[in-house]
Design a protein around this motif. Structure first.
Motif, PDB file in Angstrom:
ATOM      1  N   VAL A 169      74.853 -14.487 -15.156  1.00  0.00           N
ATOM      2  CA  VAL A 169      74.293 -15.407 -16.191  1.00  0.00           C
ATOM      3  C   VAL A 169      72.885 -15.493 -15.767  1.00  0.00           C
ATOM      4  N   ALA A 170      72.549 -15.850 -14.544  1.00  0.00           N
ATOM      5  CA  ALA A 170      71.282 -15.984 -14.144  1.00  0.00           C
ATOM      6  C   ALA A 170      70.305 -14.926 -14.253  1.00  0.00           C
ATOM      7  N   GLY A 171      70.859 -13.546 -14.034  1.00  0.00           N
ATOM      8  CA  GLY A 171      70.093 -12.472 -14.513  1.00  0.00           C
ATOM      9  C   GLY A 171      69.586 -12.367 -16.014  1.00  0.00           C
ATOM     10  N   THR A 172      70.487 -12.736 -16.863  1.00  0.00           N
ATOM     11  CA  THR A 172      70.380 -12.643 -18.136  1.00  0.00           C
ATOM     12  C   THR A 172      69.514 -13.673 -18.540  1.00  0.00           C
ATOM     13  N   TYR A 173      69.398 -14.857 -17.992  1.00  0.00           N
ATOM     14  CA  TYR A 173      68.433 -15.910 -18.104  1.00  0.00           C
ATOM     15  C   TYR A 173      67.083 -15.563 -17.860  1.00  0.00           C
TER      16      TYR A 173
END
Length: 188
Positions: A169-173
């Motif tokens: 999720v962090a990578g996507t953001y």
């Protein structure tokens, strides 16, 4: 005595699961995967109708293939054989379809086939976070960012302590330049 055979088969299945669950935390992941394959091959040899053992065996072979420890046609064939056996044993069950979806995603990069298997798995296993996470990873690879966020966040709702999914999720953001969400995810 048949119960002794079933017990041994189940014991191997459980021990293999412990090995596979610990892989992310262990630098010896190739060795652990090979050990898991050995245990699971023993489990299905003792109980040829052990559907979940075939699923886990397919998953273990996939990991060896995808992560490059044994990226050979033989390893891929073994993964497919285990998945096909699981699908034959339980076409109405979600677990074989989830394992097939993972096979087509990770090993064949056939995202349409993976998605169709995962949609069956989602219908049959509505609370399985790996179904939603894998659908999200396919969406991310195909640039469907909103679908990706919907599915990955559903996976996180179902498994809120899963650090791997949180990192995804962090990578996507980060890619989407949604830095406030990125910081909030890291804080979480």
């Amino acid at each position: 005595f048949p119960y002794t055979t079933l017990f041994r088969s189940y014991d191997r299945y459980i021990r293999a699961g412990i090995l596979l669950d610990g892989i992310a935390l262990d630098a010896r992941s190739a060795d652990l995967r090979y050990q898991a394959v050995h245990l699971l091959e023993g489990a299905v040899a003792q109980d040829p109708k052990f559907l979940l053992a075939y699923c886990r065996l397919g998953f273990a072979h996939q990991g060896l293939y995808f992560n490059g420890y044994d990226h050979t046609p033989l390893r891929l064939a073994r993964a497919k054989e285990a998945v096909d056996a699981a699908l034959r044993l339980g076409p109405e069950r979600g677990e074989p379809h989830l394992t097939a979806g993972l096979l087509y995603y990770y090993c064949y990069r056939d995202y349409d086939r993976a998605r169709s298997e995962l949609e069956i798995a989602r219908r049959l296993l509505p609370n399985e976070p790996l179904v939603y996470a894998t659908l999200a990873w396919i969406d991310r690879r195909q640039g469907r960012w909103q679908d990706h966020l919907r599915d990955v966040n559903r996976a996180l709702e179902l498994d809120p302590l899963n650090v791997f999914i949180l990192h995804q999720v962090a990578g996507t953001y980060q890619v989407l330049r949604r830095y406030n969400n990125l910081v909030a995810t890291f804080d979480r």
